[in-house]
Design an enzyme around this catalytic site. Sequence first.
Site, PDB file in Angstrom:
ATOM      1  N   GLY A   1     -12.406 119.692  82.324  1.00  0.00           N
ATOM      2  CA  GLY A   1     -13.298 118.606  81.927  1.00  0.00           C
ATOM      3  C   GLY A   1     -14.504 118.521  82.827  1.00  0.00           C
ATOM      4  N   ILE A   2     -15.571 117.980  82.289  1.00  0.00           N
ATOM      5  CA  ILE A   2     -16.797 117.776  83.081  1.00  0.00           C
ATOM      6  C   ILE A   2     -17.353 116.382  82.790  1.00  0.00           C
ATOM      7  CG2 ILE A   2     -17.458 120.230  83.151  1.00  0.00           C
ATOM      8  CD1 ILE A   2     -19.543 119.605  80.920  1.00  0.00           C
TER       9      ILE A   2
ATOM     10  N   TYR B   1     -18.969 111.078  77.988  1.00  0.00           N
ATOM     11  CA  TYR B   1     -17.625 111.312  78.527  1.00  0.00           C
ATOM     12  C   TYR B   1     -16.594 110.435  77.807  1.00  0.00           C
ATOM     13  CZ  TYR B   1     -14.130 111.858  82.293  1.00  0.00           C
ATOM     14  OH  TYR B   1     -12.990 112.126  83.026  1.00  0.00           O
TER      15      TYR B   1
ATOM     16  N   GLY C   1      -6.670 107.126  85.993  1.00  0.00           N
ATOM     17  CA  GLY C   1      -7.692 106.298  86.634  1.00  0.00           C
ATOM     18  C   GLY C   1      -8.362 107.197  87.664  1.00  0.00           C
TER      19      GLY C   1
ATOM     20  N   ASP D   1     -23.075 112.224  83.822  1.00  0.00           N
ATOM     21  CA  ASP D   1     -23.309 110.795  83.628  1.00  0.00           C
ATOM     22  C   ASP D   1     -24.793 110.414  83.616  1.00  0.00           C
ATOM     23  OD1 ASP D   1     -20.571 110.799  83.845  1.00  0.00           O
ATOM     24  OD2 ASP D   1     -20.472 109.672  85.715  1.00  0.00           O
TER      25      ASP D   1
ATOM     26  N   ILE E   1      -8.930 109.554  90.541  1.00  0.00           N
ATOM     27  CA  ILE E   1      -8.110 110.488  91.309  1.00  0.00           C
ATOM     28  C   ILE E   1      -9.055 111.214  92.272  1.00  0.00           C
ATOM     29  CG2 ILE E   1      -6.618 112.534  91.166  1.00  0.00           C
ATOM     30  CD1 ILE E   1      -5.293 110.233  89.713  1.00  0.00           C
TER      31      ILE E   1
ATOM     32  N   GLY F   1      -8.732 120.718  92.009  1.00  0.00           N
ATOM     33  CA  GLY F   1      -8.494 119.333  91.585  1.00  0.00           C
ATOM     34  C   GLY F   1      -7.153 119.130  90.895  1.00  0.00           C
TER      35      GLY F   1
END
Length: 248
Positions: free
Chosen positions: A93-94, A155, A186, A97, A188, A17
Amino acid sequence: MYDFSSRVAVVTGAAQGIGRAIAEGFIRNDVKTVVLLDYNGDLVKATAAELDPEGKRALAFKCDVSDKENVRGVFAEIYEKLGRVDILVNNAGINRDAMFHKMTADQFRSVVEVNFFGTVNCASEVILKMREQEFGRIINISSVSAHGSVGQTNYSASKAAVNGFTRSLALESARKNITVNAIEPGFIETDMLRSMPEEIYNAKLKAHPAQKFGSPDQLANAVLFLASDEGAWVNGNIMIVSGAGRVV
Ligand SMILES: NC(=O)c1ccc[n+]([C@@H]2O[C@H](COP(=O)([O-])OP(=O)(O)OC[C@H]3O[C@@H](n4cnc5c(N)ncnc54)[C@H](O)[C@@H]3O)[C@@H](O)[C@H]2O)c1
């Protein structure tokens, strides 16, 4: 093209990523050494070998940024091997949600542990040495979601904390020729984005003013600028890189 030929850079979450694109950007700009850290040890080693087949510029370590002892050990090895760290990109990062009323304590805590404390853990391993060498660049990958996002209380809170940490550390470090900035991407195109349910992905795409999402390379270009000598006067900034999407 920037001149990173005397710089040692560390990028967390670099197996894939955005982190991978940042590591690739440093190599394209002739970095002396880029160290790729990721919790997925096999993938980060494969990524480093792909980006630097001759093994001259890239080093890879398995590292869980949320584990302070692990981070301490890995940075000790980096300093022993390379002598210095000039640039730190806190990108790992993770997301986990869920609506807050359905979110478990573990879901909340794990996101804050990686996104916020991961950033703190890595910064705390380099800051003293950066002060001594009177040079440093710390770039923290935050998110436009720091300003609020449905299903992302964990998050969003973790990234808002990153923003506050960034501004305060910049104030403390400016005299020592250290800049500390954050980037709020934003959307990606990465695995993180693709983990969204398809209908939400399509709705977000439709709502984007450019009708498309950004690429990891486009985000990496902003990181490279902040890491460069040319970016020296940009400090304590929270930079939105979103193609005008969700500008807040
Ligand atoms: N993709 C987006 O749309 C988007 C938007 C805003 C912010 N961001 C932020 O950008 C950063 C990179 O995201 P991405 O989209 O490339 O995600 P990704 O899931 O493709 O990659 C994240 C990488 O971090 C690694 N990682 C996860 N937990 C780790 C840990 N504890 N220690 C070390 N490495 C760990 C993963 O193994 C993976 O290689 C994240 O901080 C994310 O919150 C992404």
